[in-house]
Design an enzyme around this catalytic site. Structure first.
Site, PDB file in Angstrom:
ATOM      1  N   ASP A  19     133.964  97.416 -25.948  1.00 41.35           N
ATOM      2  CA  ASP A  19     134.962  96.540 -26.377  1.00 41.35           C
ATOM      3  C   ASP A  19     134.490  96.616 -27.680  1.00 41.35           C
ATOM      4  OD1 ASP A  19     132.438  95.089 -26.599  1.00 41.35           O
ATOM      5  OD2 ASP A  19     132.602  93.771 -25.563  1.00 41.35           O
ATOM      6  N   SER A  20     134.433  97.631 -28.095  1.00 44.99           N
ATOM      7  CA  SER A  20     133.969  97.539 -29.545  1.00 44.99           C
ATOM      8  C   SER A  20     136.121  98.187 -29.773  1.00 44.99           C
ATOM      9  CB  SER A  20     133.579  98.731 -29.777  1.00 44.99           C
ATOM     10  OG  SER A  20     133.882 100.038 -29.197  1.00 44.99           O
TER      11      SER A  20
ATOM     12  N   GLU B 247     126.761  92.545 -21.053  1.00 47.84           N
ATOM     13  CA  GLU B 247     125.483  92.293 -22.425  1.00 47.84           C
ATOM     14  C   GLU B 247     123.998  91.366 -22.308  1.00 47.84           C
ATOM     15  OE1 GLU B 247     128.195  93.546 -25.787  1.00 47.84           O
ATOM     16  OE2 GLU B 247     126.934  91.978 -25.816  1.00 47.84           O
TER      17      GLU B 247
ATOM     18  N   GLU C 223     120.065  98.955 -28.334  1.00 50.84           N
ATOM     19  CA  GLU C 223     121.356  99.024 -30.209  1.00 50.84           C
ATOM     20  C   GLU C 223     120.682  98.561 -30.996  1.00 50.84           C
ATOM     21  OE1 GLU C 223     125.582  97.632 -31.571  1.00 50.84           O
ATOM     22  OE2 GLU C 223     125.482  97.770 -29.438  1.00 50.84           O
TER      23      GLU C 223
END
Length: 274
Positions: free
Chosen positions: A53-54, A123, A190
């Protein structure tokens, strides 16, 4: 000069990825959002393609990933699937597509899988373990994501390194183990200290951890394609290496990335880690 894969390779499956991890071979992952780059990334020998989704920031010019919709993720996943031949495709579940309940997460996951994803990514920890268990019980491979979770950037107070204090480390380790036990086969870690990522991997030896700004103790690495090719404008994160700086074609730059992850020279703890 690094040679680019010239002949079709065997299809990368979840079984093959687990074999690689068990044998100590590093797993490579890059983002792609369209058919052309998907084919280039695949032919350069990358193991996994992340339809992230970046794309909200890279393709759409948004300030975060939050505005990206499920329909947009389905569209880009379908494009990537058309260009890909061999790599394992991971599709991001965007913000608002799985938080409501498990049934919503299932519907969203089905949409991505039908578009061509082989695995979905979501996430966060804690409440997500139940969702991961629900999905994996129904045959949907899941990649979890801990540390900096971009969909929660506003709640986190910006793009900040996670796991800096003892409480944060303990929570991250707890959530990672819960997610692994719930059935997550892969986990993106991350923006966290290398020592924390190493603990998460050691706690869960069978889990394929994929680091981005998390040091080299993880089972593999992922970068945003546009970042590692130095196409992205503006200041890039510390963990990014410009693989296009040595010249040559895009294919050769990606092949250099694959080789550097496989031989352990990327990331360099002195340059790319926290």
């Amino acid at each position: 000069m690094t040679a680019v894969a010239a002949t079709p390779r065997k299809t990368v499956t979840l079984h093959r990825l687990r074999e690689m991890h068990a044998q100590g071979e590093k797993i490579t992952m890059l983002t792609a959002y369209d058919a052309t780059f998907a084919r280039v990334v695949d032919e350069a020998g990358v193991d996994c393609i992340l339809v992230g989704d970046s794309l909200g920031m890279i393709v759409q010019g948004q300030s975060s990933t939050v505005p990206v919709t499920l329909d947009e993720m389905v569209y880009h996943t379908r494009c990537v699937a058309r260009g890909n031949r061999s790599a394992w495709v991971v599709g991001d579940l965007p913000f608002g597509s799985y938080q409501e309940n498990r049934e919503q997460a299932l519907r969203s996951s089905v949409a991505l899988m039908q578009a061509g994803a082989h695995m979905v990514k979501l996430e966060g920890g804690g409440w997500t373990a139940d969702t991961v268990h629900f999905l994996t019980e129904r045959g949907i491979p899941v990649c979890a994501h801990l540390g900096l979770t971009p969909q929660s950037v506003h709640a986190l107070g910006g793009y900040r390194i996670q796991g800096r204090d003892e409480a944060g480390v303990a929570t991250m380790r707890k959530h990672a183990t819960e997610l692994a036990q719930a059935g997550a086969a892969m986990m993106v870690l991350e923006l966290m200290p290398s020592s924390v990522a190493a603990l998460v991997q050691a706690d869960n030896p069978g889990l394929m951890t994929i680091g981005i700004g998390a040091g080299k103790a993880t089972a593999g690495q992922v970068l945003v394609l546009h970042d590692m090719l130095h196409i992205t404008r503006g200041k890039l994160p510390r963990f990014v290496r410009n693989f296009a700086a040595e010249g040559g074609t895009v294919d050769e730059a990606i092949a250099r990335y694959v080789a550097a992850v496989k031989d352990g020279s990327f990331p360099d703890e002195a340059l790319h880690a926290y």
